[in-house]
Design a protein around this motif. Structure first.
Motif, short mmCIF file in Angstrom:
data_model
loop_
_atom_site.label_atom_id
_atom_site.label_comp_id
_atom_site.label_asym_id
_atom_site.label_seq_id
_atom_site.Cartn_x
_atom_site.Cartn_y
_atom_site.Cartn_z
N LEU A 1 37.15 42.09 82.88
CA LEU A 1 38.46 42.31 82.27
C LEU A 1 39.52 42.39 83.36
O LEU A 1 39.43 43.24 84.25
N GLU A 2 40.47 41.49 83.32
CA GLU A 2 41.50 41.44 84.36
C GLU A 2 42.88 41.54 83.73
O GLU A 2 43.20 40.79 82.82
N LEU B 1 43.90 41.38 95.24
CA LEU B 1 44.59 41.47 96.52
C LEU B 1 44.54 40.17 97.31
O LEU B 1 45.22 40.00 98.30
N ASN B 2 43.67 39.28 96.92
CA ASN B 2 43.60 38.03 97.64
C ASN B 2 43.65 36.85 96.70
O ASN B 2 42.67 36.14 96.49
N GLY C 1 44.12 43.91 80.40
CA GLY C 1 44.15 45.16 81.16
C GLY C 1 43.43 46.26 80.42
O GLY C 1 43.53 46.37 79.19
C1 LIG Z 1 48.69 41.12 102.40
C2 LIG Z 1 47.21 41.16 102.43
C3 LIG Z 1 46.54 40.42 103.39
C4 LIG Z 1 45.17 40.44 103.44
N1 LIG Z 1 44.57 39.64 104.35
C5 LIG Z 1 43.22 39.56 104.39
C6 LIG Z 1 42.58 38.66 105.27
O1 LIG Z 1 43.24 37.91 105.99
N2 LIG Z 1 41.23 38.63 105.30
C7 LIG Z 1 40.49 39.44 104.50
O2 LIG Z 1 39.27 39.37 104.56
N3 LIG Z 1 41.06 40.32 103.65
C8 LIG Z 1 42.41 40.39 103.58
N4 LIG Z 1 43.02 41.26 102.71
C9 LIG Z 1 42.18 42.25 102.02
C10 LIG Z 1 41.46 41.70 100.83
O3 LIG Z 1 42.34 40.90 100.09
C11 LIG Z 1 40.98 42.85 99.95
O4 LIG Z 1 40.29 43.79 100.72
C12 LIG Z 1 40.06 42.38 98.84
O5 LIG Z 1 40.60 41.26 98.19
C13 LIG Z 1 39.84 43.52 97.85
O6 LIG Z 1 39.13 43.09 96.73
P1 LIG Z 1 38.76 44.11 95.57
O7 LIG Z 1 37.96 43.34 94.61
O8 LIG Z 1 38.20 45.34 96.16
O9 LIG Z 1 40.11 44.61 94.93
P2 LIG Z 1 41.26 43.82 94.16
O10 LIG Z 1 41.42 42.47 94.70
O11 LIG Z 1 42.44 44.69 94.15
O12 LIG Z 1 40.69 43.69 92.68
C14 LIG Z 1 40.99 44.61 91.67
C15 LIG Z 1 41.42 43.86 90.44
O13 LIG Z 1 41.44 44.77 89.36
C16 LIG Z 1 42.52 44.47 88.53
N5 LIG Z 1 42.84 45.68 87.77
C17 LIG Z 1 43.28 46.86 88.27
N6 LIG Z 1 43.42 47.76 87.28
C18 LIG Z 1 43.04 47.14 86.13
C19 LIG Z 1 42.95 47.53 84.78
N7 LIG Z 1 43.27 48.78 84.38
N8 LIG Z 1 42.51 46.64 83.86
C20 LIG Z 1 42.17 45.37 84.24
N9 LIG Z 1 42.24 44.95 85.51
C21 LIG Z 1 42.67 45.82 86.44
C22 LIG Z 1 43.60 44.05 89.48
O14 LIG Z 1 44.58 43.26 88.82
C23 LIG Z 1 42.81 43.26 90.51
O15 LIG Z 1 42.73 41.89 90.19
C24 LIG Z 1 44.42 41.25 102.57
C25 LIG Z 1 45.09 41.98 101.60
C26 LIG Z 1 46.48 41.92 101.51
C27 LIG Z 1 47.17 42.66 100.42
#
Ligand SMILES: Cc1cc2nc3c(=O)[nH]c(=O)nc-3n(C[C@H](O)[C@H](O)[C@H](O)COP(=O)(O)OP(=O)(O)OC[C@H]3O[C@@H](n4cnc5c(N)ncnc54)[C@H](O)[C@@H]3O)c2cc1C
Lengths: 461, 86
Positions: free
Chosen positions: A30-31, A39-40, A226
């Motif tokens: 669910l997104e 974040l990416n 969401g």
């Molecule tokens: C500017 C920037 C540059 C970066 N550069 C790099 C890089 O060069 N190399 C690298 O390896 N990493 C990089 N990163 C880090 C990397 O992007 C993150 O560490 C990684 O993508 C995190 O993934 P995640 O799945 O933990 O979290 P997220 O990607 O945050 O996934 C969480 C998801 O949950 C969804 N969500 C949240 N709450 C709800 C809800 N209530 N209901 C439904 N959906 C919800 C959000 O929309 C999101 O899509 C960067 C990050 C940023 C912001």
């Protein structure tokens, strides 16, 4: 009734989803956003493709390498090495006023640079490496000890220590000033021992591969879905309620929304001890410039430059709206591609203050973006050739952009400073993965999703 | 199923787990771990794959029996002899 509902289609949620779907679990991701990636992610603006986060995929190891996070996650997701189309970097640099250190993939260049520029640290640095190499052996309690104390116990020259911390903190440290020892080792290996790579077409290649895999295996992905809250009875989640009121039932829930964010979804508010854990404070602005030529033609061939304008590196939420003293300058062009990218791009990342950005009115916000873009680039060209007369398009995002599109409190890119390594929560069928579980970055987040799926969601069947 | 068929199944599972590995020189007596660098997550996958494909439940205390190709085939033979290869 699903076996597992996953909150978030970022790297961690997608990787976990693939594991579960592969072993025939009924799983739904669910997104909230209209697209995947979190974040990416990636987007299109005025006819151009942009990546949200991606500077470089860390943890890069060449084809055939059997150890390390990249090899492990490819095995676990049944994805071949070639499928992510990773192309290694050209070479990167840590630039401080009185010293620079160049490094490439693998330790060789960094070691040679340390020997040449910090000759008295030669043996100390190698001893430190040996400790980093076998940190797995240490007790769990050691994970959170101070990395600054660890480094200071090896290196005499504080300048070298600051220079080493700069890239490691920028690419994966949720804690202000200091860093957990475990996280320090993970980041050190992923950046210096392994290295950087990038797919020619950007992060979309990786994301599309993950989604296709997930769907082929029968997984369900729902965008614009969401999770507004989770209902709890006794010690379990009973159902998820979406923003539009729809109710979803699942035996287990895996959330990548963040620790506090997830606790809030379960109605655990201020007074509860768990929800009251400290929130992350560190966020970024990123200023993207599209150029009328390749950076190389301006004399810039480095992949990533980590800069700091004084001997001391400050890793804190800045007092000012943007901290111009340090930053990261990335050129997606400077990887070893067979064909160059269509256009030159430079991306500059700086620490930024969420509260300051948040407090601006809409019109002030737009103005602040314009003026801070100029100041950021002005500060960056102290460390790379001046590219300002070649800019044909720009974009910029701030801590509030990160919050808006990913739901992470304070726009905290690396989440909360204290992690939850085992992924468990006070509710027995709710687990967390991703940023607040503890592994960050593209590869780290995928490993996090896989690990938690394996430990908690696949075994008990 | 014969031990030859069981061996093929295990090879197929290993190929899926490590698509970039060359398995043609696999030594049946030597532990997988020494030849393929499989970690504990990958071992879990051998178990999970057998369950997925043939509904064979392997209790955790028996995992050490899956260390090498030879020991795996020996362990599985009595448990799979009445099954058809798919
Ligand atoms: C500017 C920037 C540059 C970066 N550069 C790099 C890089 O060069 N190399 C690298 O390896 N990493 C990089 N990163 C880090 C990397 O992007 C993150 O560490 C990684 O993508 C995190 O993934 P995640 O799945 O933990 O979290 P997220 O990607 O945050 O996934 C969480 C998801 O949950 C969804 N969500 C949240 N709450 C709800 C809800 N209530 N209901 C439904 N959906 C919800 C959000 O929309 C999101 O899509 C960067 C990050 C940023 C912001």
């Amino acid at each position: 009734m699903y076996d597992t509902a996953i909150i978030g289609a970022g790297m961690s949620g997608l990787a976990a989803g693939i594991r579960l779907a592969y072993y025939d679990r009924r799983v739904c991701i669910l997104e909230r956003h209209t697209t995947i990636g979190g974040l990416n992610s990636f987007y299109r603006l005025a006819g151009r493709n942009y990546d949200v986060g991606l500077h470089a995929v860390t943890n890069f190891t060449p084809k055939g390498t059997k150890k390390g996070p990249l090899a492990r996650l490819l095995r676990q997701l049944r994805i071949g090495w070639d499928e992510f189309s990773l192309t290694p970097q050209v070479g990167s640099r840590i630039a401080f006023p009185d010293a620079t250190l160049n490094f490439g993939n693998g330790l060789d260049l960094l070691l040679a640079e340390v020997d040449a520029k910090f000759p008295t640290e030669r043996d100390n640095f190698r001893r430190m490496l040996a400790d980093i190499a076998d940190y797995d052996a240490v007790q769990p309690g050691m994970m959170e000890r101070s990395a600054r104390e660890f480094v200071a116990s090896h290196l005499r020259d504080p300048l070298l220590a600051e220079m080493i911390f700069c890239p490691l903190m920028y690419y994966g440290n949720a804690r202000e000033h200091d860093m957990d020892f475990g996280q320090f080792c993970i980041m050190f290996r992923s950046i210096f021992c392994e290295g950087f790579a990038r797919p020619w077409a950007g992060v979309r290649i990786i994301l599309k591969k993950l989604v296709r895999r997930f769907r082929e295996l029968g997984g369900e992905l729902r965008l614009r879905a969401g999770v507004q809250r989770m209902d709890v009875a006794r010690d379990s989640v009973t159902r998820l309620v979406l923003d539009d009121g729809e109710e979803i039932e699942a035996k287990q829930v895996l959330s990548s929304a963040g620790w506090r964010e997830t606790m809030h979804l379960c109605g655990q508010t201020r007074n509860s001890q768990e929800a009251a854990r400290e929130s992350g404070q560190l966020s970024f602005v990123e200023c993207i410039s599209v150029l009328d030529r390749q950076p190389r033609e301006l004399g810039h061939d480095r992949t990533i430059v980590f800069f700091n304008d004084s001997p001391t590196f400050h890793w804190r939420k800045p007092e000012s709206i943007v901290d111009l003293r340090s930053g990261v300058i990335c050129s997606p062009n400077n990887f070893q591609y067979e064909t160059p990218l269509d256009e030159g791009i430079l991306r500059v990342t700086n620490l930024a203050n969420y509260d300051s950005w948040r407090s601006l009115q809409e019109s002030e916000y737009r103005l602040a973006k314009l003026s801070w873009y100029d100041r950021v680039v002005e500060s960056a060209v102290r460390f790379v050739p001046d590219y300002r007369s070649h800019v044909v398009a720009t974009d910029m995002f701030t801590p509030t952009t990160v919050e808006r599109f990913t739901g992470h409190e304070n726009g905290a890119v690396y989440g909360a400073p204290r992690k939850r390594f085992d992924g468990t929560t006070p509710l027995k069928n709710l687990f967390i993965c991703g940023t607040d579980q503890g592994f960050v970055g593209i590869i780290g987040a995928m490993v996090s999703g896989i690990t938690i799926a394996n430990q908690h969601l696949l075994q008990n069947h | 199923m014969t031990s030859v068929e069981i061996r093929e199944i295990i090879l197929d599972i290993l190929e899926g787990i490590a698509p970039d590995d060359d398995l043609s020189n696999l030594n049946d007596e030597q532990p997988f771990r020494e030849q393929l660098e499989l970690d504990s997550m990958d071992f879990l996958d051998i178990v999970m794959e057998l369950r997925k494909r043939y509904r064979i439940q392997i209790p955790e205390e028996d995992y050490p029996q899956l260390a090498s190709m030879q020991s795996t085939v020996e362990y599985l033979e009595p448990r799979m002899k009445d099954l058809q290869k798919v």
